[in-house]
Design a protein around this motif. Structure first.
Motif, PDB file in Angstrom:
ATOM      1  N   VAL A  25      21.511  28.092  33.933  1.00 28.17           N
ATOM      2  CA  VAL A  25      21.263  29.136  34.931  1.00 28.17           C
ATOM      3  C   VAL A  25      20.470  30.284  34.301  1.00 28.17           C
ATOM      4  N   LEU A  26      20.903  30.730  33.120  1.00 33.33           N
ATOM      5  CA  LEU A  26      20.194  31.821  32.446  1.00 33.33           C
ATOM      6  C   LEU A  26      18.752  31.440  32.128  1.00 33.33           C
ATOM      7  N   LEU A  27      18.564  30.224  31.587  1.00 30.10           N
ATOM      8  CA  LEU A  27      17.224  29.781  31.212  1.00 30.10           C
ATOM      9  C   LEU A  27      16.318  29.650  32.434  1.00 30.10           C
ATOM     10  N   SER A  28      16.842  29.063  33.503  1.00 32.63           N
ATOM     11  CA  SER A  28      16.022  28.864  34.698  1.00 32.63           C
ATOM     12  C   SER A  28      15.634  30.197  35.330  1.00 32.63           C
ATOM     13  N   VAL A  29      16.568  31.135  35.384  1.00 27.90           N
ATOM     14  CA  VAL A  29      16.253  32.446  35.941  1.00 27.90           C
ATOM     15  C   VAL A  29      15.219  33.157  35.063  1.00 27.90           C
ATOM     16  N   ALA A  30      15.366  33.038  33.754  1.00 21.23           N
ATOM     17  CA  ALA A  30      14.419  33.673  32.837  1.00 21.23           C
ATOM     18  C   ALA A  30      13.015  33.094  33.009  1.00 21.23           C
ATOM     19  N   MET A  31      12.919  31.772  33.152  1.00 21.86           N
ATOM     20  CA  MET A  31      11.615  31.134  33.338  1.00 21.86           C
ATOM     21  C   MET A  31      10.963  31.596  34.642  1.00 21.86           C
ATOM     22  N   VAL A  32      11.751  31.647  35.704  1.00 24.18           N
ATOM     23  CA  VAL A  32      11.203  32.075  36.991  1.00 24.18           C
ATOM     24  C   VAL A  32      10.742  33.531  36.914  1.00 24.18           C
ATOM     25  N   LEU A  33      11.505  34.375  36.239  1.00 27.25           N
ATOM     26  CA  LEU A  33      11.111  35.775  36.081  1.00 27.25           C
ATOM     27  C   LEU A  33       9.799  35.901  35.315  1.00 27.25           C
ATOM     28  N   VAL A  34       9.665  35.143  34.234  1.00 24.90           N
ATOM     29  CA  VAL A  34       8.434  35.199  33.436  1.00 24.90           C
ATOM     30  C   VAL A  34       7.247  34.731  34.258  1.00 24.90           C
ATOM     31  N   TYR A  35       7.418  33.609  34.977  1.00 22.56           N
ATOM     32  CA  TYR A  35       6.313  33.042  35.748  1.00 22.56           C
ATOM     33  C   TYR A  35       6.003  33.858  37.001  1.00 22.56           C
ATOM     34  N   ARG A  36       6.826  34.834  37.287  1.00 21.56           N
ATOM     35  CA  ARG A  36       6.489  35.767  38.367  1.00 21.56           C
ATOM     36  C   ARG A  36       5.250  36.570  38.006  1.00 21.56           C
ATOM     37  N   PHE A  37       5.026  36.758  36.701  1.00 21.58           N
ATOM     38  CA  PHE A  37       3.919  37.584  36.245  1.00 21.58           C
ATOM     39  C   PHE A  37       2.923  36.824  35.371  1.00 21.58           C
ATOM     40  N   VAL A  38       3.368  35.732  34.752  1.00 24.06           N
ATOM     41  CA  VAL A  38       2.529  34.982  33.814  1.00 24.06           C
ATOM     42  C   VAL A  38       2.244  33.593  34.389  1.00 24.06           C
ATOM     43  N   PRO A  39       1.002  33.139  34.353  1.00 25.63           N
ATOM     44  CA  PRO A  39       0.702  31.792  34.837  1.00 25.63           C
ATOM     45  C   PRO A  39       1.443  30.738  34.017  1.00 25.63           C
ATOM     46  N   PRO A  40       2.057  29.749  34.660  1.00 22.54           N
ATOM     47  CA  PRO A  40       2.697  28.663  33.910  1.00 22.54           C
ATOM     48  C   PRO A  40       1.668  28.002  33.002  1.00 22.54           C
ATOM     49  N   PRO A  41       1.938  27.904  31.700  1.00 21.48           N
ATOM     50  CA  PRO A  41       0.930  27.369  30.776  1.00 21.48           C
ATOM     51  C   PRO A  41       0.624  25.899  30.998  1.00 21.48           C
ATOM     52  N   THR A  42       1.604  25.133  31.427  1.00 19.59           N
ATOM     53  CA  THR A  42       1.414  23.715  31.713  1.00 19.59           C
ATOM     54  C   THR A  42       2.610  23.228  32.515  1.00 19.59           C
TER      55      THR A  42
END
Length: 231
Positions: A25-42
């Motif tokens: 849960v923590l990891l998935s929320v963190a990834m979604v938060l990051v990708y809110r502002f940063v393009p998914p690299p791959t």
């Protein structure tokens, strides 16, 4: 003693499971938060594509509005009004699948984006469960405009080609911001099966489907069905 040891093992397994779920849960929320502002690299799909992965991240305000409208017209007419899930479409897909024949889905653009960015293409109920979780997260954290932006940048648009910018350059030799209505409609018509449906030299079906999408683009824009994602 044996019963006590058994209870101890069960307790440790439950604790381990709780830690794994909490960590996910923590990891998935963190990834979604990051990708809110940063393009998914791959994505997993790009990494496992034997044809490679050509892409060119393009902000939504540099993608022609007709392409946004075409995606909505072709894939998810209720994109701006649902909460990530189109229950009516899901029910209709389930009824059709129970009748036999080709399996059809009822996935929204939000669900497709969640799958494309965070998960893999094939899988059963387990992957669908993860897809639902990520759909809830991106709807709550990203919002509609960001979901559309990411979708149009990670969707497969051809063999080894991802995103509408790379697709537009490949098929029409120009940027996604300069697409005509018919060109946007043809790209949208190929989205479900980009490896099998030709954009540049469309078959009779793809040509007819593209023409239908082009007509629906006008309705989408007239009725404001793309208002939540306008560039």
């Amino acid at each position: 003693m044996a019963a006590a040891r058994k209870r101890g093992v069960i307790a440790r397994l439950i604790a381990l499971l709780f830690k794994l779920v909490f960590g996910f849960v923590l990891l998935s929320v963190a990834m979604v938060l990051v990708y809110r502002f940063v393009p998914p690299p791959t994505t997993i799909t790009m990494l496992t594509d034997s044809n490679g992965a050509t892409r060119d991240w393009t902000p939504l305000d540099r993608i022609d509005r007709d392409m946004v409208s075409a995606a909505i017209a072709a894939e998810d007419g209720k994109f701006c009004t649902h909460n990530g899930f189109d229950t009516e479409a899901i029910e209709q897909a389930m009824r059709r699948n129970m009748e036999g024949g080709r399996i059809r889905g009822g996935s929204t653009i939000s669900q497709q984006t969640a799958k494309n960015v965070f998960l893999w293409q094939n899988g059963g109920f387990f992957r669908k469960g993860l897809e639902a979780w990520f759909t809830v997260l991106i709807e709550g954290i990203w919002g509609k405009r960001r979901i559309m932006e990411v979708y149009l940048n990670v969707a497969e648009t051809g063999i080894g080609t991802y995103g509408v910018e790379a697709g537009s350059q490949r098929y029409f030799g120009k940027s996604a911001g300069s697409l005509s209505r018919d060109e946007a409609a043809r790209m949208a018509a190929a989205l479900p099966l980009p490896k099998k449906r030709s954009v540049k030299n469309p078959s009779g079906f793809v040509r007819r489907y593209g023409n239908n999408i082009a007509r629906r683009i006008r309705i989408v824009q007239r009725d404001g069905l793309d208002s939540c994602a306008r560039p």
